[in-house]
Design an enzyme around this catalytic site. Structure first.
Site, short mmCIF file in Angstrom:
data_model
loop_
_atom_site.label_atom_id
_atom_site.label_comp_id
_atom_site.label_asym_id
_atom_site.label_seq_id
_atom_site.Cartn_x
_atom_site.Cartn_y
_atom_site.Cartn_z
N LYS A 71 0.81 -1.22 0.00
CA LYS A 71 0.00 0.00 0.00
C LYS A 71 0.85 1.27 0.00
CE LYS A 71 -4.21 -1.76 0.14
NZ LYS A 71 -5.11 -1.58 -1.03
N GLU A 117 -9.74 5.94 2.82
CA GLU A 117 -10.57 4.87 3.38
C GLU A 117 -9.63 3.72 3.67
OE1 GLU A 117 -9.96 5.14 0.21
OE2 GLU A 117 -9.30 3.09 -0.17
N SER A 140 1.63 -9.70 -0.85
CA SER A 140 1.33 -8.27 -0.76
C SER A 140 1.51 -7.67 0.63
CB SER A 140 -0.10 -8.02 -1.25
OG SER A 140 -1.01 -8.81 -0.50
#
Lengths: 403, 256
Positions: free
Chosen positions: A96, A118, A384
């Protein structure tokens, strides 16, 4: 990301669509913000000064390039040459941060003073709070009330980093509702605020912007595979898909290389045939969610259905329009893994490789058991994120299994 | 038959009052009695909200009414069948307001056709942008004499306002401030913006909406525009009321 000029047939077109999907179904209140972004994002992110600062931070702050690790015991078990792209080793524990670093630099260039985001699992919220601390910008993160409970450590991290966490109390109180609240905040703060969307969702240009910022994943894979395998592509890339940002980044530079099979693993929850699922391509149909035309899970009347996944990051009733296009065009292979299969795959990685994966990434790993590989096939699983944030869930299952 | 909105704007150029109510709220079969009460109380036109699970442009009051309406069993299909009964008793212009997804699932052409058959005069779909409307929807809506209403906000550039005016065929919906519905009490601070729009002498009538909640804000808005729309304040007024008909009429009587 240096190839701003190259256009894949899977890239977004001038109207902001990937095939039939995408666009910007926004209320007029958001038009100036989205237009400003659309008119400026490519110019800014491919400018020399942006690239220098972005690359510098990815290297020295995030710790990139993330390793491409040959998982020998996993390879032995599944009869292929399996590599793990270690996004879990990034600062803040997931892919991210690649996106939030890029978007905060973009926001600064646009003169914005306030950041909203969010978050589902909290990984994007933490990554946003982190870059806001780094750049000294006000940060407000919207998070579903249900997710606040199940991802408590990440909530505390965001608070420590100086962000304000606002509980989304509407609807299913998860990622979809947090996204609604963030969009409403943006409507109410149209001038000084930039909305850092965490996935390849939302109105154009967000899906393209986020995919480009995440494309560093496959850019590095190309170099690393060249070095390790003597060719810059694998036979298979596997990634989990909620909204689909890590998958978009891992697929990006291979979209036009038809020799590479692109496998997207969705969250089946309790099973694709149950009503507790988040497997959008299996259960969804075409519609508009969060200002994008894509595939989503909905009723016959067009009400968006509340999804379920054990993984808060995959608990989303839609997928990014690029993935809807990869699905419909047949370029992507879409499969799913249940809660149980994913937890099992997570435990397996702990025991075989000494790595505790995020529950999201565990869905990608669960594909290995379902796939039929040839002995010499090169498979990259995009790992991830790391599993620290999911320990409470893992411990519950672990204790249950030992009874 | 001539569109009822056109008839309204022909005979009335100022002080127009519109009320928004959510279909199937507070109870599933309240749509007709509420709309009828609004006509009897002297409202000029009515907006009926199509409930949606994820209403991005709405504040908590309309969000909650949508959630209740969906739980009550309201659907777009049912609303359009209720429209047939409403049209037997109500002659005011009626607009449907809702989000694009339920309309897409119904099917655009079917929706436009059914609206035309049941006497819907226009629609407001906040998340149907101009570009998509012009390229994919306009022709169908025009064919069924259905007006599509666009929004303008304080941040909309003059050039874009002119563009919207050129393509509008009902009225222009002036959003009083950049906000979700019912976010602020009143429209203080909007007067400069409303006056700016008034001076542009647009060809389309203008109606102000968002944050109009009482007589004071209604009078303020109608100084600068042909009329104003009240939504959240009305929905609040019929919430938890045993007699929705009286509650609806009483609310309108506080405005005029």
């Amino acid at each position: 990301m240096s190839d701003s000029g190259t256009q894949s047939k899977y890239s977004v077109n001038k109207r902001g669509f990937y095939g039939d999907f995408g666009g910007a179904y926004i209320p007029e209140m958001l038009y100036p913000n989205v237009k400003e972004l659309e008119d400026n994002y490519l110019r800014i992110i491919y400018s020399e000064s942006f690239q220098k600062e972005f690359r510098g931070l990815l290297k020295d702050y995030v710790g990139r390039p993330s390793p491409l690790y040959h998982a020998k015991r996993l390879s032995e078990k599944y009869g292929a040459k399996i590599y793990l792209k270690r996004e879990d080793l990034n600062h803040t524990g997931a892919h991210k941060i690649n996106n939030t670093i890029g978007q905060i630099l973009l926001a600064k260039e646009l003169g914005k003073k306030r950041i909203i985001a969010e978050t589902g699992a909290g990984q994007h919220g933490v990554a946003t709070a982190t870059v806001c601390a780094l750049m000294n910008l006000e940060c407000v993160v919207y998070m579903g009330a249900v997710d606040i409970l199940r991802q408590e450590p990440n909530v505390k991290r965001m608070l420590m980093l100086g962000a304000k966490v606002v509980s989304a109390e509407s609807g299913s109180k998860t990622l979809k509702d947090a996204t609604n609240e963030a969009i409403r905040d943006w409507i109410n703060n149209p001038v000084d605020t930039h909305y850092i969307i965490g996935s390849v969702v939302g109105p154009h240009p967000y899906p393209d912007l986020v995919a480009r910022l995440q494309s560093v994943i496959s850019e590095e894979m190309m170099e690393q595979l060249q070095e390790k395998e003597g060719r810059n592509y694998p036979d298979v890339v596997v990634a989990c898909v909620g909204g689909g940002s890590n998958a978009a980044g891992a697929f990006y530079h291979y979209l036009d290389n038809e020799k590479v099979q692109l496998v997207a693993v969705e969250a089946a929850g309790h099973g694709v045939d149950t009503d507790k699922t988040a497997a959008t391509t299996a259960r969804g149909s075409e519609g508009v969610i969060h200002a994008s035309k894509t595939l989503l899970m909905q009723t016959e009347d067009g009400q968006i259905v509340e999804p379920h996944s054990i993984s808060a990051g995959l608990d989303y009733p839609g997928i990014g329009p690029i993935h809807a296009h990869l699905f419909k065009s047949g370029r992507g292979t879409f499969v799913s893994a249940t809660d149980e299969e994913s937890v099992a795959a997570g435990f397996e990685l702990c025991r075989l490789e000494g790595i505790i994966p995020a529950l999201e990434s565990a869905h990608a790993l669960a594909y290995l058991k379902k796939a039929k590989f040839k002995k010499d096939q090169v498979v990259v699983v995009n790992l991830s994120g790391r599993g620290d944030k999911d320990l409470a869930t893992y411990i519950k299952w672990f204790d249950e299994m030992r009874k | 038959m001539m569109n009822r909105l056109d008839l309204l704007f022909q005979k009335k150029e100022s002080n127009i009052l519109s009320i928004f109510t959510t279909a199937g709220y507070p109870k599933l079969n309240d749509t007709l009695p509420v709309v009828k009460a609004l006509q009897e109380a002297g409202v000029d036109f009515i907006e009926i909200g199509i409930p949606f699970s994820d209403p991005l442009a709405d504040g908590p009051v309309i969000q909650d009414s949508s959630t209740v309406a969906i739980e009550n069993g309201m659907t777009l299909k049912l609303l359009l069948s209720q429209m047939e009964d409403i049209r037997k008793e109500v002659s005011l212009p009626i607009l449907l307001m809702g989000y694009i997804n339920p309309v897409l699932q119904y099917g655009i052409e079917n929706f436009a056709k059914k609206c035309s058959e049941t006497g819907v005069d226009g629609i407001i779909i906040p998340d149907l942008p101009m570009r998509e409307y012009l390229e994919d929807y306009k022709q169908i809506f025009d064919q069924y004499n259905l007006k599509n209403i666009f929004l303008v906000t304080p941040q909309t550039s003059e050039e874009r306002i002119r563009f919207i005016d050129e393509h509008s065929n009902g009225f222009i919906y002036l959003v009083s401030s950049s906000s979700t519905t019912g976010k602020k009490a009143g429209i203080d601070g909007a007067e400069e913006y409303l006056s700016r729009i008034q001076k542009m002498n647009l060809k389309s009538p203008t109606i102000v909406g968002f944050n109009i909640s009482n007589k004071e804000s209604f009078l303020k808005a109608t100084k600068y525009a042909s009329g104003a729309i009240i939504g959240s304040a009305f929905v609040r007024a019929i919430t938890n009321q045993a007699d929705v008909v009286s509650a609806a009429k009483n609310f309108v009587h506080t405005i005029r």
